[in-house]
Design an enzyme around this catalytic site. Sequence first.
Site, PDB file in Angstrom:
ATOM      1  N   HIS B  63       0.830  -1.211   0.000  1.00 32.08           N
ATOM      2  CA  HIS B  63       0.000   0.000   0.000  1.00 32.08           C
ATOM      3  C   HIS B  63       0.862   1.258   0.000  1.00 32.08           C
ATOM      4  O   HIS B  63       1.249   1.766   1.041  1.00 32.08           O
ATOM      5  CB  HIS B  63      -0.912  -0.007   1.230  1.00 32.08           C
ATOM      6  CG  HIS B  63      -1.989   1.037   1.194  1.00 32.08           C
ATOM      7  ND1 HIS B  63      -3.248   0.825   1.711  1.00 32.08           N
ATOM      8  CD2 HIS B  63      -2.013   2.300   0.695  1.00 32.08           C
ATOM      9  CE1 HIS B  63      -3.985   1.911   1.545  1.00 32.08           C
ATOM     10  NE2 HIS B  63      -3.250   2.831   0.935  1.00 32.08           N
ATOM     11  N   HIS B  65       1.412   5.213  -2.213  1.00 34.73           N
ATOM     12  CA  HIS B  65       0.931   6.182  -3.202  1.00 34.73           C
ATOM     13  C   HIS B  65       2.166   6.831  -3.820  1.00 34.73           C
ATOM     14  O   HIS B  65       2.937   7.472  -3.114  1.00 34.73           O
ATOM     15  CB  HIS B  65       0.053   7.242  -2.534  1.00 34.73           C
ATOM     16  CG  HIS B  65      -1.172   6.662  -1.884  1.00 34.73           C
ATOM     17  ND1 HIS B  65      -2.360   6.508  -2.564  1.00 34.73           N
ATOM     18  CD2 HIS B  65      -1.388   6.170  -0.644  1.00 34.73           C
ATOM     19  CE1 HIS B  65      -3.263   5.955  -1.754  1.00 34.73           C
ATOM     20  NE2 HIS B  65      -2.690   5.741  -0.578  1.00 34.73           N
ATOM     21  N   LEU B  66       2.341   6.645  -5.124  1.00 35.08           N
ATOM     22  CA  LEU B  66       3.546   7.174  -5.769  1.00 35.08           C
ATOM     23  C   LEU B  66       3.262   8.416  -6.614  1.00 35.08           C
ATOM     24  O   LEU B  66       4.174   8.978  -7.204  1.00 35.08           O
ATOM     25  CB  LEU B  66       4.227   6.083  -6.597  1.00 35.08           C
ATOM     26  CG  LEU B  66       4.680   4.853  -5.776  1.00 35.08           C
ATOM     27  CD1 LEU B  66       5.459   3.878  -6.649  1.00 35.08           C
ATOM     28  CD2 LEU B  66       5.511   5.242  -4.560  1.00 35.08           C
ATOM     29  N   ARG B  67       2.018   8.845  -6.675  1.00 33.33           N
ATOM     30  CA  ARG B  67       1.631  10.157  -7.213  1.00 33.33           C
ATOM     31  C   ARG B  67       1.864  10.351  -8.708  1.00 33.33           C
ATOM     32  O   ARG B  67       1.573  11.419  -9.225  1.00 33.33           O
ATOM     33  CB  ARG B  67       2.351  11.290  -6.468  1.00 33.33           C
ATOM     34  CG  ARG B  67       2.131  11.299  -4.959  1.00 33.33           C
ATOM     35  CD  ARG B  67       0.675  11.498  -4.597  1.00 33.33           C
ATOM     36  NE  ARG B  67       0.499  11.660  -3.143  1.00 33.33           N
ATOM     37  CZ  ARG B  67      -0.523  11.159  -2.470  1.00 33.33           C
ATOM     38  NH1 ARG B  67      -1.473  10.479  -3.094  1.00 33.33           N
ATOM     39  NH2 ARG B  67      -0.636  11.345  -1.174  1.00 33.33           N
ATOM     40  N   ASN B  97      -5.049   5.883  -7.149  1.00 31.47           N
ATOM     41  CA  ASN B  97      -5.665   7.221  -7.080  1.00 31.47           C
ATOM     42  C   ASN B  97      -4.706   8.280  -7.598  1.00 31.47           C
ATOM     43  O   ASN B  97      -4.360   9.245  -6.935  1.00 31.47           O
ATOM     44  CB  ASN B  97      -6.136   7.553  -5.654  1.00 31.47           C
ATOM     45  CG  ASN B  97      -5.024   7.555  -4.639  1.00 31.47           C
ATOM     46  OD1 ASN B  97      -3.997   6.908  -4.829  1.00 31.47           O
ATOM     47  ND2 ASN B  97      -5.219   8.289  -3.554  1.00 31.47           N
ATOM     48  N   HIS B 182     -10.671   0.737   1.322  1.00 30.02           N
ATOM     49  CA  HIS B 182     -10.441   1.800   2.301  1.00 30.02           C
ATOM     50  C   HIS B 182     -11.770   1.924   3.048  1.00 30.02           C
ATOM     51  O   HIS B 182     -12.735   2.444   2.498  1.00 30.02           O
ATOM     52  CB  HIS B 182     -10.081   3.075   1.534  1.00 30.02           C
ATOM     53  CG  HIS B 182     -10.114   4.344   2.322  1.00 30.02           C
ATOM     54  ND1 HIS B 182      -8.980   5.097   2.533  1.00 30.02           N
ATOM     55  CD2 HIS B 182     -11.117   5.010   2.941  1.00 30.02           C
ATOM     56  CE1 HIS B 182      -9.291   6.176   3.255  1.00 30.02           C
ATOM     57  NE2 HIS B 182     -10.583   6.148   3.510  1.00 30.02           N
ATOM     58  N   HIS B 235      -5.246  -0.414   5.961  1.00 25.72           N
ATOM     59  CA  HIS B 235      -4.912   0.424   7.134  1.00 25.72           C
ATOM     60  C   HIS B 235      -5.942   0.409   8.266  1.00 25.72           C
ATOM     61  O   HIS B 235      -6.596   1.398   8.544  1.00 25.72           O
ATOM     62  CB  HIS B 235      -4.624   1.867   6.701  1.00 25.72           C
ATOM     63  CG  HIS B 235      -5.535   2.444   5.646  1.00 25.72           C
ATOM     64  ND1 HIS B 235      -6.899   2.454   5.775  1.00 25.72           N
ATOM     65  CD2 HIS B 235      -5.257   3.037   4.462  1.00 25.72           C
ATOM     66  CE1 HIS B 235      -7.419   3.020   4.699  1.00 25.72           C
ATOM     67  NE2 HIS B 235      -6.444   3.383   3.891  1.00 25.72           N
ATOM     68  N   ASN B 281      -5.684   9.594   7.236  1.00 24.97           N
ATOM     69  CA  ASN B 281      -6.977   8.949   7.158  1.00 24.97           C
ATOM     70  C   ASN B 281      -6.786   7.478   6.830  1.00 24.97           C
ATOM     71  O   ASN B 281      -6.262   7.170   5.774  1.00 24.97           O
ATOM     72  CB  ASN B 281      -7.834   9.622   6.079  1.00 24.97           C
ATOM     73  CG  ASN B 281      -9.274   9.185   6.153  1.00 24.97           C
ATOM     74  OD1 ASN B 281      -9.692   8.534   7.106  1.00 24.97           O
ATOM     75  ND2 ASN B 281     -10.039   9.514   5.131  1.00 24.97           N
ATOM     76  N   ASP B 308       1.226   2.793   3.739  1.00 28.56           N
ATOM     77  CA  ASP B 308       0.335   3.850   3.249  1.00 28.56           C
ATOM     78  C   ASP B 308       1.130   5.132   2.957  1.00 28.56           C
ATOM     79  O   ASP B 308       0.674   6.242   3.233  1.00 28.56           O
ATOM     80  CB  ASP B 308      -0.800   4.135   4.243  1.00 28.56           C
ATOM     81  CG  ASP B 308      -1.931   4.955   3.622  1.00 28.56           C
ATOM     82  OD1 ASP B 308      -1.910   5.165   2.393  1.00 28.56           O
ATOM     83  OD2 ASP B 308      -2.827   5.387   4.369  1.00 28.56           O
TER      84      ASP B 308
END
Lengths: 320, 433
Positions: B63, B65-67, B97, B182, B235, B281, B308
Amino acid sequence: MTATLEKDLVGLEFLSAEQIRLILDTAEPFKEVSERQIKKVPALRGKTIVNLFFEASTRTRISFEFAEKRLSADTVNVAASGSSVSKGETLVDTAKNLEAMRIDMVVMRHGASGAAQFLGNRIRSNVINAGDGKHEHPTQGLLDMLTIRDKVGRIEGVKVCLVGDIMHSRVARSNLWGLTKLGAEVAVCGPRSLLPRGIEQLGVRAFGRVEEAIEWADVLNVLRLQLERMEKGFIPSLREYYRVFGVTTERLERAPKPLTIMHPGPMNRGVEIDSRVADGPHSVILDQVTNGVAVRMAVLYLLAGGRPELADAAKGGGSE
Amino acid sequence: MTRPLLLRGGRVIDPRRDFDQTADVLVVDGKIAEVGPGLTGPDGADVRDVRGLVVAPGLVDVHVHLREPGNEDEETIATGARAAVAGGFTAVCAMPNTDPVTDNQAAVGFIVRQSVRAGLARVYPIGAVSVGQQGEQLAEFGEMVGAGAVAVSDDGKPVVSGHLMRTALEYARTFEIPVADHCEEPTLAAGGAMHEGLVSTRLGLKGIPAAAEEIMVARDLLLADLTGGHVHLCHMSTRGSVELIRSAKARGVRASAEVTPHHLVLTHAACEGYDTHAKMNPPLREPADVAALREGLKDGTIDCIASDHAPHAYDEKDAAFDDAPFGIVGLETAFAVAHTELVLGKVLTLPELVRRMSTVPAVLFRLPGGTLAAGAVADVCVLDITNPWVVRSAEFQSKSRNTPFADRELVGRAVLTVVAGRVVHEREGRPTR
């Protein structure tokens, strides 16, 4: 008197009982200035103050502005609409720009909880919180306490109940901290859907019925109920709110003793408070407004480095 | 082909085989060739003395997030993969996302290509559950899996529609991939900035109640039971969630769950002073939640640790609490935080931690790695578990600095990371003590 204030006034949670007493005592001599023919003393001559209001406010902004002008400060008002704020400037950039203009003090109202502390941590100027989100409104708490002290003669041992939307109220939090520090007994009363989680753990009792609160309290501080709470589904209707939680003469008549009635304004007559109560003999709502100017003068004076023992002399002229 | 690599004299931990002893590890042609005492490498082998260090299968993070695409100012696949290997991770799963959303085979293929180009950690794309993560139309799981996706998720948002979640779990069975959710009931969480409790009451911030997570956890477990699909719960943050998962697993529901290092270590008290680096979150919760999450991780109710990793630009976090975005970076501190708090804190043994950070996540998402068995891919990390270091966010390989662990002294750090037999990270000036 040994207590002094920190650079900023962010909230009453962070003040000691001595610091709160210092402000209330310093406000006493300033009350008289507003009763004079010429309502001006030179205590803050040469100081520049920005009133930075990201949220609309009439009463608080005007009260601060009078306090500043009666102390001879130079003031600038900035409202969110029409300023760089409405053009997407961040709070950090606003802070940096104020700093660059060498402002002495900033009085700020902002919709985000913690905004005053955020600003205070980033600029050298004194920051006075004029309301940050749902967090605190310390000068309102102070003026409420000054009014209780005037009316009842003391704060210690007085039973004060805050009635209404406690969850979303910065006034409630400032009252709660300030009053408990000075030894008052504090309660909150409202629909359970508007009481925040764990409020009893902050040393207050919680009443679910306004009748119980009236029976218990010496002072009711009735909070404004915003229409938005109905729209967001916290209560079914303003009509029912009045029926169940409204502070009415009928309910007050059943109290064992007359209660002092306060309201931080602006009032919704016929929603949280009955007009006959607001205008009645035990209402000190307009005394609160009068005291607001004196308390704010005291806060401005003390944060500017004024010495409390000279407050009396400061309003005379010569000494600054 | 890369040179053969011989790691000599380390404490070799392979949870898959319950192996924990001093040994040498020989890597040839990108695979683990042999693990045992007194190995000699072939001529020309790169021989490393790793005495006093731990040799473990490379860490796996399901998990992150590499943007990229969309927010390359905050992270790219290359910088995220570099942060990963610096943290001892040899494989990470990138959430969809992005902007645009990774919801089709072309977008999945882009991530695979970028990760191959970076040549660091393996980056496995996770495809979106719904087109545009809009929560309406199912995305093309089959084509995304064909392009390299290993799971589907609408992470960042919950799958609100019960019908969509049910369909996703059923449809995913064909491809044997988990549906990662999520868990957040949106009407309860709306506008919330932190955990609903005493701290939020004092700070005047809108809270997110534990029930907002637990309602969706309960729903997802029921739907997994109904469909036979594999639900992976992202998470987890509350004691109630741990209880729900424990009882569902006892009934045989196909569920797995992850927890972040920060939810195992920090509480809502970290939000005091409106510290936006404590805004995430799900939010940081209460001490009883932390205790239950640790217990759940220990007994396997929670299967694995995932970071995360959520990079944000410094100026976005330099804002009022309500205005700041959720999330923190975690790849470069995850092992150190978990090792310091859980292993040195006597919650888990080191092999148990490696199991939760490598072996189990690899199995759950059907990824290579997670073991040092002969013939397995040579994804390896060498960990220093004795020398303390201080987190300096300015020195992160990640593009972002948003960590609540800045300036903390921690113990546990990757000094060498190997992906497919190739050294992709080596910490210079490693102390020899």
